[in-house]
Design an enzyme around this catalytic site. Structure first.
Site, PDB file in Angstrom:
ATOM      1  N   ASN A   1       0.883  -1.298   0.102  1.00 30.78           N
ATOM      2  CA  ASN A   1      -0.052   0.119   0.049  1.00 30.78           C
ATOM      3  C   ASN A   1       0.897   1.090  -0.053  1.00 30.78           C
ATOM      4  OD1 ASN A   1      -1.773   2.081   0.416  1.00 30.78           O
ATOM      5  ND2 ASN A   1      -2.131   1.533   2.413  1.00 30.78           N
ATOM      6  N   TRP A   2       0.941   1.919  -1.023  1.00 31.63           N
ATOM      7  CA  TRP A   2       1.738   2.968  -1.484  1.00 31.63           C
ATOM      8  C   TRP A   2       1.287   4.261  -0.689  1.00 31.63           C
ATOM      9  CZ3 TRP A   2       3.778   3.321  -7.101  1.00 31.63           C
ATOM     10  CH2 TRP A   2       4.589   1.752  -7.375  1.00 31.63           C
ATOM     11  N   LYS A   3       0.050   4.158  -0.055  1.00 33.82           N
ATOM     12  CA  LYS A   3      -0.394   5.290   0.423  1.00 33.82           C
ATOM     13  C   LYS A   3      -0.257   6.516  -0.245  1.00 33.82           C
ATOM     14  CE  LYS A   3       0.143   3.217   4.992  1.00 33.82           C
ATOM     15  NZ  LYS A   3       0.113   3.308   6.236  1.00 33.82           N
TER      16      LYS A   3
ATOM     17  N   HIS B   1      -9.332   0.849   5.018  1.00 30.68           N
ATOM     18  CA  HIS B   1      -8.188   1.027   5.493  1.00 30.68           C
ATOM     19  C   HIS B   1      -8.453   1.970   6.835  1.00 30.68           C
ATOM     20  CE1 HIS B   1      -4.226   2.361   6.522  1.00 30.68           C
ATOM     21  NE2 HIS B   1      -3.738   1.388   5.857  1.00 30.68           N
TER      22      HIS B   1
ATOM     23  N   GLU C   1      -6.984   4.491   7.875  1.00 28.45           N
ATOM     24  CA  GLU C   1      -6.714   5.822   7.713  1.00 28.45           C
ATOM     25  C   GLU C   1      -8.116   6.371   6.889  1.00 28.45           C
ATOM     26  OE1 GLU C   1      -3.089   5.460   5.633  1.00 28.45           O
ATOM     27  OE2 GLU C   1      -1.985   5.074   7.499  1.00 28.45           O
TER      28      GLU C   1
ATOM     29  N   GLU D   1      -5.308  -5.300  10.692  1.00 29.67           N
ATOM     30  CA  GLU D   1      -4.260  -4.236  11.115  1.00 29.67           C
ATOM     31  C   GLU D   1      -4.785  -3.515  12.256  1.00 29.67           C
ATOM     32  OE1 GLU D   1      -2.571  -2.902   6.981  1.00 29.67           O
ATOM     33  OE2 GLU D   1      -4.191  -1.628   7.263  1.00 29.67           O
TER      34      GLU D   1
ATOM     35  N   GLY E   1       2.424   2.381  10.694  1.00 28.90           N
ATOM     36  CA  GLY E   1       3.219   3.397  10.639  1.00 28.90           C
ATOM     37  C   GLY E   1       3.696   3.700  11.771  1.00 28.90           C
TER      38      GLY E   1
ATOM     39  N   SER F   1       3.344  -2.165  10.491  1.00 25.13           N
ATOM     40  CA  SER F   1       4.859  -2.130  10.451  1.00 25.13           C
ATOM     41  C   SER F   1       5.738  -3.614  10.230  1.00 25.13           C
ATOM     42  CB  SER F   1       5.408  -1.576  11.864  1.00 25.13           C
ATOM     43  OG  SER F   1       4.838  -0.459  12.242  1.00 25.13           O
TER      44      SER F   1
ATOM     45  N   GLY G   1       2.949  -1.165   4.312  1.00 29.16           N
ATOM     46  CA  GLY G   1       2.742   0.269   3.957  1.00 29.16           C
ATOM     47  C   GLY G   1       4.199   0.719   3.721  1.00 29.16           C
ATOM     48  N   GLY G   2       4.854   1.251   4.960  1.00 26.29           N
ATOM     49  CA  GLY G   2       6.093   2.047   4.545  1.00 26.29           C
ATOM     50  C   GLY G   2       7.154   1.126   3.850  1.00 26.29           C
TER      51      GLY G   2
HETATM   52  C1  PEP Z   1      -0.905   0.040   5.932  1.00 24.55           C
HETATM   53  O1  PEP Z   1      -0.955   1.000   5.557  1.00 24.55           O
HETATM   54  O2  PEP Z   1      -1.578  -0.989   5.421  1.00 24.55           O
HETATM   55  C2  PEP Z   1       0.188  -0.527   6.922  1.00 24.55           C
HETATM   56  C3  PEP Z   1       0.316  -1.654   7.381  1.00 24.55           C
HETATM   57  O3  PEP Z   1       1.282   0.482   7.115  1.00 24.55           O
HETATM   58  P1  PEP Z   1       2.984   0.274   7.612  1.00 24.55           P
HETATM   59  O4  PEP Z   1       3.250  -1.145   7.180  1.00 24.55           O
HETATM   60  O5  PEP Z   1       3.608   1.338   7.112  1.00 24.55           O
HETATM   61  O6  PEP Z   1       2.503   0.312   9.070  1.00 24.55           O
END
Ligand code: PEP
Length: 253
Positions: free
Chosen positions: A9-11, A96, A98, A168, A174, A214, A235-236
């Site tokens: 997920n590049w956000k 998600h 967010e 999640e 994040g 994470s 994500g990251g």
């Molecule tokens: C996400 O946004 O779905 C996610 C898991 O982010 P991160 O890996 O950065 O915690």
């Protein structure tokens, strides 16, 4: 057997040129992805068609990060599931945390988006998870059960067969704070039991449940070794091609 999946997920990161470069560099490494693992990239809407062309005829698959609740019409700024599908995307992330927290998406909204996705032949990756205060108050099972009941568990058994679930925990997204493999496994087992209660043991066995929060090369192996964790929503770490590919290599095969 259910699929093994790593989805990035590049956000809201990377302009078009940077997005292209990232897609190209993941594509260059695709030969290193173990055979049974499905790798999905979810760039921002505006990059979908372009990146769809970049990764056409590769092992990589495309996802959107969201879609509209409505089919079409006067909904300025929205992007429909049909539009997403027309770019070549096969998946869409829905619900998600967010989206839930910054854009007030309720379970009802999540359900409407799932319906749109299914009508347009997309596989929904539906996110659920508790906030920190809910974990600390020992409400995590009831929070996740309610999110499931009000969204995916409203579907027929046939439609549910197209769902991928991503657990999640919001406190792990994040933040660098990952759920321990035991904490994640406990919730994944719980979700699978709920699927069995609502549908069947076959549905429970066949549904892919991803962990997100994470997840990175240093912890993916321990997470993916858990019997009910079928991969990750990343994500990251999905913004670095080498890390992302390394995560795809973290399954015990
Ligand atoms: C996400 O946004 O779905 C996610 C898991 O982010 P991160 O890996 O950065 O915690």
């Amino acid at each position: 057997m259910r699929p093994k999946i790593v989805a990035g997920n590049w956000k809201m990161n990377n302009d078009l040129q940077q997005g292209r470069e990232l897609a190209e560099s993941i594509k260059a490494l695709q030969g290193e992805i173990p055979e049974p693992v499905n790798v999905i990239v979810a760039p921002p809407f505006i990059h979908l068609a372009d990146i769809g062309r970049t990764i056409a005829d590769t092992r990589l698959k495309l996802a959107a990060q969201n879609c509209a609740t409505e089919e079409k019409g006067a909904f300025t700024g929205e992007v429909s599931a049909e539009m997403v599908r027309s770019t070549g995307a096969q998946y869409v992330i829905i619900g998600h945390s967010e989206r839930r927290s910054y854009y007030q998406e309720t379970d009802q909204v999540v359900y409407q988006k799932i319906e749109q996705a299914l009508r347009n032949d997309l596989f929904p990756i539906v996110c659920v998870g508790e906030k920190l205060e809910q974990r600390e108050a020992d409400q995590y099972f009831s929070v996740v059960a309610e999110q499931l009941e009000k969204s995916v568990f409203q579907l027929s058994a046939e439609d549910f067969g197209r769902i991928i679930i991503a657990y999640e925990p919001v406190w792990a997204i994040g933040t660098g704070k990952t759920a321990t493999p035991d904490q994640a496994q406990q919730m994944h087992r719980f979700i699978r039991e709920k699927i069995e209660e609502n549908y069947s043991s076959k549905a429970a066995n066949n549904t892919a449940i991803l962990y997100g929060g994470s997840c990175k090369p240093s912890n993916a192996e321990d997470l993916f070794a858990q019997p009910d964790i079928d991969g990750g929503l990343i994500g990251g770490a999905s913004l670095k091609s080498r890390d992302f590919i390394q995560i795809s290599q973290s399954f015990t095969l």
